[in-house]
Motif scaffolding. Structure first.
Motif, PDB file in Angstrom:
ATOM      1  N   MET A  88       0.837  -1.214   0.000  1.00 39.31           N
ATOM      2  CA  MET A  88       0.000   0.000   0.000  1.00 39.31           C
ATOM      3  C   MET A  88       0.868   1.259   0.000  1.00 39.31           C
ATOM      4  N   VAL A  89       0.477   2.211  -0.828  1.00 37.95           N
ATOM      5  CA  VAL A  89       1.186   3.491  -0.901  1.00 37.95           C
ATOM      6  C   VAL A  89       0.168   4.624  -0.832  1.00 37.95           C
ATOM      7  N   GLU A  90       0.666   5.827  -0.580  1.00 39.23           N
ATOM      8  CA  GLU A  90      -0.197   7.007  -0.583  1.00 39.23           C
ATOM      9  C   GLU A  90      -0.053   7.694  -1.939  1.00 39.23           C
ATOM     10  N   VAL A  91      -1.187   8.040  -2.531  1.00 45.04           N
ATOM     11  CA  VAL A  91      -1.173   8.804  -3.786  1.00 45.04           C
ATOM     12  C   VAL A  91      -1.888  10.122  -3.495  1.00 45.04           C
ATOM     13  N   GLU A  92      -1.195  11.204  -3.697  1.00 46.01           N
ATOM     14  CA  GLU A  92      -1.782  12.521  -3.381  1.00 46.01           C
ATOM     15  C   GLU A  92      -3.080  12.729  -4.155  1.00 46.01           C
ATOM     16  N   GLY A  93      -4.109  13.224  -3.430  1.00 46.07           N
ATOM     17  CA  GLY A  93      -5.411  13.444  -4.068  1.00 46.07           C
ATOM     18  C   GLY A  93      -6.342  12.253  -3.941  1.00 46.07           C
ATOM     19  N   ARG A  94      -5.825  11.098  -3.466  1.00 44.38           N
ATOM     20  CA  ARG A  94      -6.691   9.925  -3.268  1.00 44.38           C
ATOM     21  C   ARG A  94      -6.771   9.654  -1.772  1.00 44.38           C
ATOM     22  N   ARG A  95      -7.974   9.600  -1.275  1.00 40.90           N
ATOM     23  CA  ARG A  95      -8.172   9.453   0.161  1.00 40.90           C
ATOM     24  C   ARG A  95      -7.710   8.078   0.663  1.00 40.90           C
ATOM     25  N   LYS A  96      -8.025   7.039  -0.136  1.00 42.31           N
ATOM     26  CA  LYS A  96      -7.676   5.680   0.290  1.00 42.31           C
ATOM     27  C   LYS A  96      -6.248   5.322  -0.115  1.00 42.31           C
ATOM     28  N   LYS A 121      -2.270   1.179 -11.732  1.00 41.97           N
ATOM     29  CA  LYS A 121      -1.560   1.578 -12.953  1.00 41.97           C
ATOM     30  C   LYS A 121      -1.056   3.015 -12.815  1.00 41.97           C
ATOM     31  N   VAL A 122       0.069   3.283 -13.449  1.00 40.10           N
ATOM     32  CA  VAL A 122       0.651   4.619 -13.348  1.00 40.10           C
ATOM     33  C   VAL A 122      -0.179   5.628 -14.138  1.00 40.10           C
ATOM     34  N   GLU A 123      -0.162   6.856 -13.664  1.00 38.09           N
ATOM     35  CA  GLU A 123      -0.898   7.925 -14.347  1.00 38.09           C
ATOM     36  C   GLU A 123      -0.022   9.168 -14.430  1.00 38.09           C
ATOM     37  N   GLU A 124      -0.265   9.948 -15.458  1.00 40.27           N
ATOM     38  CA  GLU A 124       0.490  11.176 -15.656  1.00 40.27           C
ATOM     39  C   GLU A 124       0.316  12.107 -14.446  1.00 40.27           C
ATOM     40  N   GLY A 125       1.403  12.598 -13.921  1.00 45.47           N
ATOM     41  CA  GLY A 125       1.369  13.608 -12.868  1.00 45.47           C
ATOM     42  C   GLY A 125       1.079  13.106 -11.466  1.00 45.47           C
ATOM     43  N   MET A 126       0.910  11.799 -11.286  1.00 49.74           N
ATOM     44  CA  MET A 126       0.595  11.323  -9.925  1.00 49.74           C
ATOM     45  C   MET A 126       1.806  11.509  -8.999  1.00 49.74           C
ATOM     46  N   VAL A 127       1.496  11.750  -7.730  1.00 46.58           N
ATOM     47  CA  VAL A 127       2.567  11.927  -6.744  1.00 46.58           C
ATOM     48  C   VAL A 127       2.396  10.825  -5.688  1.00 46.58           C
ATOM     49  N   VAL A 128       3.373   9.922  -5.642  1.00 51.27           N
ATOM     50  CA  VAL A 128       3.267   8.727  -4.806  1.00 51.27           C
ATOM     51  C   VAL A 128       4.243   8.788  -3.633  1.00 51.27           C
ATOM     52  N   HIS A 129       3.770   8.356  -2.469  1.00 52.92           N
ATOM     53  CA  HIS A 129       4.640   8.252  -1.296  1.00 52.92           C
ATOM     54  C   HIS A 129       4.629   6.799  -0.834  1.00 52.92           C
ATOM     55  N   THR A 130       5.807   6.191  -0.737  1.00 57.29           N
ATOM     56  CA  THR A 130       5.863   4.767  -0.378  1.00 57.29           C
ATOM     57  C   THR A 130       6.246   4.542   1.076  1.00 57.29           C
ATOM     58  N   ASP A 131       6.617   5.593   1.768  1.00 59.85           N
ATOM     59  CA  ASP A 131       7.073   5.410   3.148  1.00 59.85           C
ATOM     60  C   ASP A 131       6.581   6.573   4.008  1.00 59.85           C
ATOM     61  N   SER A 132       5.793   6.277   5.018  1.00 58.92           N
ATOM     62  CA  SER A 132       5.303   7.306   5.939  1.00 58.92           C
ATOM     63  C   SER A 132       4.932   6.605   7.236  1.00 58.92           C
ATOM     64  N   GLU A 133       4.699   7.369   8.258  1.00 58.25           N
ATOM     65  CA  GLU A 133       4.320   6.813   9.553  1.00 58.25           C
ATOM     66  C   GLU A 133       3.040   5.981   9.418  1.00 58.25           C
ATOM     67  N   ARG A 134       2.079   6.534   8.659  1.00 59.14           N
ATOM     68  CA  ARG A 134       0.797   5.856   8.461  1.00 59.14           C
ATOM     69  C   ARG A 134       0.993   4.494   7.765  1.00 59.14           C
ATOM     70  N   LEU A 135       1.815   4.477   6.727  1.00 57.45           N
ATOM     71  CA  LEU A 135       2.052   3.231   5.986  1.00 57.45           C
ATOM     72  C   LEU A 135       2.783   2.209   6.849  1.00 57.45           C
ATOM     73  N   ARG A 136       3.777   2.673   7.585  1.00 60.75           N
ATOM     74  CA  ARG A 136       4.531   1.756   8.446  1.00 60.75           C
ATOM     75  C   ARG A 136       3.621   1.127   9.488  1.00 60.75           C
ATOM     76  N   LYS A 137       2.677   1.929  10.004  1.00 64.82           N
ATOM     77  CA  LYS A 137       1.736   1.444  11.017  1.00 64.82           C
ATOM     78  C   LYS A 137       0.863   0.318  10.442  1.00 64.82           C
ATOM     79  N   TYR A 138       0.330   0.539   9.246  1.00 63.79           N
ATOM     80  CA  TYR A 138      -0.508  -0.483   8.613  1.00 63.79           C
ATOM     81  C   TYR A 138       0.287  -1.729   8.288  1.00 63.79           C
ATOM     82  N   ARG A 139       1.485  -1.536   7.743  1.00 66.48           N
ATOM     83  CA  ARG A 139       2.308  -2.694   7.353  1.00 66.48           C
ATOM     84  C   ARG A 139       2.675  -3.528   8.575  1.00 66.48           C
ATOM     85  N   ARG A 140       2.993  -2.837   9.640  1.00 65.06           N
ATOM     86  CA  ARG A 140       3.350  -3.553  10.864  1.00 65.06           C
ATOM     87  C   ARG A 140       2.170  -4.397  11.350  1.00 65.06           C
ATOM     88  N   LEU A 141       0.982  -3.815  11.311  1.00 67.38           N
ATOM     89  CA  LEU A 141      -0.202  -4.537  11.774  1.00 67.38           C
ATOM     90  C   LEU A 141      -0.459  -5.773  10.898  1.00 67.38           C
TER      91      LEU A 141
END
Ligand code: FES
Length: 238
Positions: free
Chosen positions: A51-59, A67-87
């Motif tokens: 799971m990653v965060e994509v700016e502009g998408r709530r989920k 699939k990749v899209e033009e102009g998307m901004v993706v974050h693969t590492d954050s406190e929120r993501l680490r918390k979910y992955r750990r669980l």
């Protein structure tokens, strides 16, 4: 086919429309945790570790399914993501009997690696300690349900690459389990070719080669790259 330009963790990257965020991240040397994804077979998006965060998408989005899209901004590492992955990893450890100290894959297990990467030194959930079967009826291999994480890599590689479709999943929810043929002992399977591809792609010690002792088993997925690329390019067709 136009190339899509976007950003992963602040790095400018490009990908083809049919590629996923995971594909492009992999090619760009950006690590995203995964368990069910394995290059060379289809994606099922079942483990949710990518799971990653994509700016502009709530989920949160599964990188292996998006699939990749033009102009998307993706974050693969954050406190929120680490918390979910750990669980997720803690849930996997609590659900079955992953006793690394007596496992053939100790030291080379993808689940163990994830736990270490996420800094998991204890599990906050109650262990289920289910009573699960170990099938050693096959001449060369064994299947230990206690260590299975239901990633379904074995099911997909057997179906899509070997073409045998020996493996499948039976049951529902916590009763889900991998079965050979119609839930028969692996050694009695009429469809199994004994190729061992399922054993090599299994991320844990659930599928193992007989004769290996604790921490002795090492797996090699390299064959997938050759088989799949050769098929795409018809290199072995005369
Ligand atoms: Fe993407 Fe499992 S690797 S959901």
């Amino acid at each position: 086919m136009s190339v899509r330009s976007f950003e992963i963790d602040g790095k400018a990257v490009t990908g083809l429309p049919e590629q996923t965020i995971f594909d492009v991240a992999w090619e760009s040397g950006i690590h995203i945790p995964r368990l069910c994804h394995v290059g060379g077979v289809s994606n099922v998006g079942s483990c949710r570790l990518c799971m990653v965060e994509v700016e502009g998408r709530r989920k949160l989005q599964a990188a292996c399914m998006t699939k990749v899209e033009e102009g998307m901004v993706v974050h693969t590492d954050s406190e929120r993501l680490r918390k979910y992955r750990r669980l997720i990893v803690e849930l996997l450890f609590a659900e079955r009997n992953h006793v690394c100290a007596v496992c053939v894959m100790n030291g080379a297990c993808e689940l163990q690696d994830l736990a270490s990467e996420l800094g998991i030194d204890h599990v906050r959930l109650r262990y289920q300690f289910p009573v699960l079967k170990v099938d050693t009826s096959h001449e060369r291999f064994g299947m230990d349900q206690n260590r299975c994480v239901l990633c379904m890599r074995c099911v997909r590689v057997c179906d899509e690459v070997e073409g045998a479709h020996t493996w499948d999943v039976a049951g529902r929810g916590s009763k889900s389990h991998v079965v050979s043929d119609l839930d028969e002992p692996w050694g009695e399977s009429e469809s199994c070719t004994g190729c061992g591809k399922c054993v090599q792609v299994c991320p844990t010690g659930a599928l193992f080669a007989k004769g290996k002792s604790v921490a002795e088993m090492r797996k090699d997925r390299g064959f997938l790259k050759y088989i799949v690329t050769a098929r795409e390019k018809h290199q072995w067709v005369r």
